[in-house]
Scaffold this active site. Structure first.
Site, PDB file in Angstrom:
ATOM      1  N   CYS B  52       0.831  -1.210   0.000  1.00 13.79           N
ATOM      2  CA  CYS B  52       0.000   0.000   0.000  1.00 13.79           C
ATOM      3  C   CYS B  52       0.863   1.258   0.000  1.00 13.79           C
ATOM      4  O   CYS B  52       2.084   1.188   0.052  1.00 13.79           O
ATOM      5  CB  CYS B  52      -0.909   0.006   1.215  1.00 13.79           C
ATOM      6  SG  CYS B  52       0.025   0.074   2.744  1.00 13.79           S
ATOM      7  N   CYS B  55       3.108   1.646   2.940  1.00 15.57           N
ATOM      8  CA  CYS B  55       4.301   0.804   2.857  1.00 15.57           C
ATOM      9  C   CYS B  55       5.412   1.547   2.126  1.00 15.57           C
ATOM     10  O   CYS B  55       6.581   1.469   2.504  1.00 15.57           O
ATOM     11  CB  CYS B  55       4.014  -0.475   2.089  1.00 15.57           C
ATOM     12  SG  CYS B  55       2.765  -1.497   2.846  1.00 15.57           S
ATOM     13  N   ASP B 456       3.818 -36.478  -4.759  1.00 18.51           N
ATOM     14  CA  ASP B 456       4.878 -36.781  -3.809  1.00 18.51           C
ATOM     15  C   ASP B 456       4.274 -36.591  -2.421  1.00 18.51           C
ATOM     16  O   ASP B 456       3.237 -35.943  -2.268  1.00 18.51           O
ATOM     17  CB  ASP B 456       6.030 -35.797  -4.075  1.00 18.51           C
ATOM     18  CG  ASP B 456       7.078 -35.840  -2.986  1.00 18.51           C
ATOM     19  OD1 ASP B 456       7.500 -36.944  -2.628  1.00 18.51           O
ATOM     20  OD2 ASP B 456       7.457 -34.759  -2.506  1.00 18.51           O
ATOM     21  N   ASP B 636       8.155 -31.604  -4.684  1.00 19.36           N
ATOM     22  CA  ASP B 636       8.902 -30.437  -4.203  1.00 19.36           C
ATOM     23  C   ASP B 636      10.376 -30.721  -3.958  1.00 19.36           C
ATOM     24  O   ASP B 636      11.160 -29.804  -3.835  1.00 19.36           O
ATOM     25  CB  ASP B 636       8.291 -29.935  -2.901  1.00 19.36           C
ATOM     26  CG  ASP B 636       8.668 -30.818  -1.734  1.00 19.36           C
ATOM     27  OD1 ASP B 636       8.561 -32.042  -1.881  1.00 19.36           O
ATOM     28  OD2 ASP B 636       9.086 -30.291  -0.698  1.00 19.36           O
ATOM     29  N   ASP B 640      12.513 -35.356  -6.587  1.00 18.74           N
ATOM     30  CA  ASP B 640      11.388 -35.309  -7.534  1.00 18.74           C
ATOM     31  C   ASP B 640      11.763 -34.656  -8.849  1.00 18.74           C
ATOM     32  O   ASP B 640      11.009 -34.724  -9.802  1.00 18.74           O
ATOM     33  CB  ASP B 640      10.219 -34.510  -6.940  1.00 18.74           C
ATOM     34  CG  ASP B 640       9.684 -35.131  -5.679  1.00 18.74           C
ATOM     35  OD1 ASP B 640       9.555 -36.363  -5.651  1.00 18.74           O
ATOM     36  OD2 ASP B 640       9.411 -34.385  -4.721  1.00 18.74           O
TER      37      ASP B 640
END
Lengths: 55, 737
Positions: B52, B55, B456, B636, B640
């Site tokens: 925003c 920020c 997985d 992940d 894999d």
């Protein structure tokens, strides 16, 4: 039909201005952060005036 | 990146990620070069929480308040802040300043992020698009006057002005098409850009010739309109890929490859690539092993789940072997490097990935398939029209060329060029809001064809964060004792135990004294004069269970605290949705049989495999693919990556290792898994829209081409056909729900 002599250059010139401004805004990277630009105007940092180099 | 690769002729190349997943598993050459060169005057930080106007002020003023900061600008769109500093300013101090202002910040490897390059390429396209738009409007203004009855000298003058605007425009805005057409001709192919370029050049030169002869028909408006609509398709296509690419690059840039090397007892931080064989490295708790090695000092426990999928941490003591990619949990370890670079376990994994990549047949997208029969057809039509009219009129070259140009212009794939990018842009935007990042342009099409899911376990279906499950079977005072000990350790099981005890309303026992952590074994303390131990079964003297557990010894008795990995949010919903779609679901994990069977029972997955090696995962995918199935792999871990690369389409969560994310086509940004089912639905819809769009543009051609062939097409008809078909196709893409 003589009016065309003015109208055509005028229409081209106005279109050219639009194109020029578009190219300028691309060059100065004004489309880099659309979300940020939208949010920046709401900041309260410089509500009076931006800092001046003379201060 | 130079301009050229940004315009692959309507095909979606892998999209500028690392050159291959194998390269991404190992630290890339550029990032190493960037580290070696030092970090110029610019620091780039990622600020995922910035959202925003407040920020912007808070972040920029916090950074400007730091010594040595010359300028700081937050980019809210990319959630990054670029800081210009004087020499000697460390990113760590800026990150600390931001965390004092309550903003989580991560350092980004500026060498990996070519944001300016990507921005320049898309800025260049936008500029050509802007020029094409400007001249399209002006030429159209003049053309309307001619169509509505401008005659004689007026018409000639208008044609001349149009030529003056259109010729430079086509030369400038059409460059991407000319360049790509030249490339595909040199490669001996007839890409989509060849008929486009031919139409642009032919239309412009014919119109110029007609204008000099005072002819009736000039196609300048058609040429610039063609340019505009096709560039719009290119721009959308490029922007979708640029957004995905910059986000994916950011994920990759989060891991800056560095290692702590001990030289004469002094810690020195070096790029991982500069570690030599025999170097002694220090790995702190929570750190990842940068190379393969042997432990020379320290005891600890190591988490191998990323490499093997095992959920139980393994004991690590002096003389034990560690592999690159494993995570050190409790005590600092000094390791001697025994394998680096090409020989390390990480690289062997990378080789497996490249084998999987090579075995995979290259996917031809719908757009490529359309282009492969479209281009030859257009050329044949145009040349036969030329030949026919040359013969029919007894050698009137001017008339015959006019007809064949009209055919080229009318058949030109304006709608075809927009058909795919418009749908992909609209669908990727929808998926991004659901928390899915499409990294590859053809991923959506491939996702729509999937009929088998391979999942997985650790880190994918589960969060990879264990929570205690059997508090109820222990008396409260035992839990309080265990919690008191657990507070004294940073081991994930201890932390989770302490947090769960607090959540259950059991405060830790206060009179436990002399709490010490024995790295690699557990925690011990003294209460009421008796020694208490919490830790590994062998150390405590308990019989180990076959599930993840920690053991408490209190006097002569031992008690087991069992842990279960928490299910990822939406995992059940996603598995149910897959089953409801009538697709086969497989679970394959490197973990032991017990937890895998328990999880598949809970989720209702009938096909599961435990203790699978990376090769086994890849083989399962290959077998399924050989059986004619289209497999979606979700995973992940490093174990894999090969399977992810080999699958028809693959998804990895954002928490996955860099290598897994690079090998997959889609990244799941949130923690919730349920959007995968939505993605399947949207992908199916997107595919239907793309096919509808092809149908729509074919319908326009079926009406307009006979007109053009019979010589009845006027510039007005060409303009109408072109704009109407482009607009219908774009509107159809927006119907995506």
């Amino acid at each position: 039909m003589n009016i065309l002599v003015y109208l055509i250059p005028i229409s081209l010139l106005l279109g050219g201005f639009g194109l020029g401004f578009f190219l300028w805004s691309m060059k100065t990277r004004q489309f880099d952060d659309p979300d940020g630009s939208a949010a920046r105007i709401l900041r309260k940092d410089w509500d009076d005036k931006p800092p001046s180099p003379l201060d | 990146m130079t301009l050229q690769p940004a315009f692959p002729s309507t095909s979606y190349e892998a999209g500028g990620m690392a050159a291959c997943p194998a390269c991404a598993v190992a630290p890339s050459a550029q990032s190493i070069a960037a580290l070696a060169a030092g970090r110029g005057g610019n620091i780039m930080l990622s600020l995922p929480a910035a959202h925003c106007a407040a920020c912007i002020s808070a972040v920029e003023s916090a950074l400007m308040g730091q010594a040595g900061v010359k300028a700081a600008r937050l980019n809210l769109t990319q959630r990054r802040v670029l800081i210009e500093t004087e020499a000697g300013v460390e990113p760590a101090s800026l990150i600390a300043a931001l965390s004092r202002a309550a903003y989580e910040a991560h350092e980004l490897d500026a060498g990996l992020l070519s944001s300016t390059e990507t921005g320049r390429a898309s800025g260049d396209l936008a500029m050509r698009l802007g020029v094409a738009f400007f001249s399209m409007m002006n030429v159209m203004l003049l053309s309307v006057a001619v169509w509505s009855g401008g005659d004689g000298a007026t018409r000639d003058m208008f044609h001349w002005i149009s030529a003056l605007i259109a010729i430079p425009t086509v030369a400038f805005s059409g460059r991407p098409f000319f360049a790509s057409a030249a490339r595909s001709l040199r490669a001996g192919r007839l890409g989509m850009d060849v008929p486009i370029s031919l139409a642009l050049i032919l239309a412009t030169s014919i119109s110029l010739y007609e204008t000099t002869q005072g002819g009736h028909h000039a196609y300048f408006d058609a040429a610039v309109m063609l340019c505009f609509f096709l560039l719009l398709g290119r721009y959308l296509d490029h922007r979708t890929r640029a957004i995905a690419r910059s986000a994916a690059e950011e994920l990759a840039a989060l891991e800056v490859p560095r290692a702590t090397v001990l030289v004469g007892g002094v810690e020195i931080t070096r790029p991982t690539s500069e570690v030599a064989l025999g170097d002694t490295l220090r790995v702190r708790p929570g750190g990842r092993m940068p190379v393969d090695g042997v432990i020379v000092a320290g005891t600890s426990e190591i988490d191998r789940s990323m490499l093997t999928g095992e959920s139980l941490p393994a004991f690590a003591g002096v003389g034990g072997a560690v592999l690159a990619g494993e995570v050190n949990l409790t005590g600092p370890l000094d390791i001697r490097a025994t394998a680096i670079g090409r020989d390390s376990a990480l690289h062997r994994m990378a080789d497996l990935v490249s084998i999987a990549e090579n075995a995979k047949t290259r996917y031809t997208s719908l757009a490529e398939r359309a282009a492969s029969w479209y281009s030859p057809l257009v050329h044949i039509l145009s040349f036969s029209a030329f030949g026919f009219w040359l013969w029919q009129t007894g050698g009137d070259v001017r008339f015959a060329i006019n007809i064949s140009a009209a055919v080229l212009i009318i058949t030109c794939p304006c709608a075809l060029g927009l058909a795919v990018p418009a749908v992909v842009t609209s669908a990727s935007g929808k998926l991004f809001r659901l928390g899915l990042l499409i990294k590859n342009g053809t991923a959506l099409e491939r996702l729509a064809e999937v009929d088998t899911f391979v999942l997985d376990k650790t880190g994918t279906l589960t969060m990879g964060a264990p929570t205690p499950v059997n508090f109820a079977s222990h008396p409260a005072h035992l839990v309080a004792l265990a919690a008191a000990l657990a507070q004294g350790s940073s081991h994930p099981l201890s932390q989770s135990l302490a947090a769960a005890a607090l959540a259950a309303g059991i405060p830790p026992q206060l009179d436990v004294t002399e709490i010490t952590e024995i790295a690699g074994y557990g925690v011990q303390g003294i209460c009421l004069g008796r020694t208490l131990r919490l830790g590994r079964a062998a150390w405590v003297g308990a019989d180990p269970l076959d599930i993840t557990a920690t053991y408490l010894r209190w006097g002569e008795q031992t008690h087991a605290f069992a842990f279960e990995d928490r299910l990822r949010t939406g995992a059940q919903a996603a598995v149910d949705a897959f089953a409801a779609m009538g697709k086969a679901v497989y679970l394959i994990s490197g973990d032991t049989a017990g937890p895998v069977a328990a999880l598949s029972g809970r989720l209702g997955i009938a096909n599961f495999t435990a203790s699978a090696l990376p090769e086994d995962k890849l083989r399962l995918i290959a077998d399924l693919s050989a059986g004619g199935h289209r497999v979606l792999m979700v995973g992940d871990g490093l174990n894999d990556t090969a399977a992810l690369a080999g699958a028809h389409v693959s998804i990895s969560p954002a928490s996955a290792l860099d290598a897994a994310r690079v090998a997959s086509d889609i990244v799941l940004l949130g923690a919730d898994m349920a959007p995968i089912a939505d993605a399947m639905r949207i992908a199916g819809q997107a595919r239907r829209r793309i096919l509808e769009n092809f149908g729509l543009s074919a319908a326009y051609n079926i009406i307009a081409v006979p007109l053009a062939l019979s010589g009845l097409a006027t510039p007005l008809a060409a303009a109408l056909a072109m704009s109407l078909s482009s607009i219908t196709v774009s509107l159809n893409a927006l119907r995506l729900k």
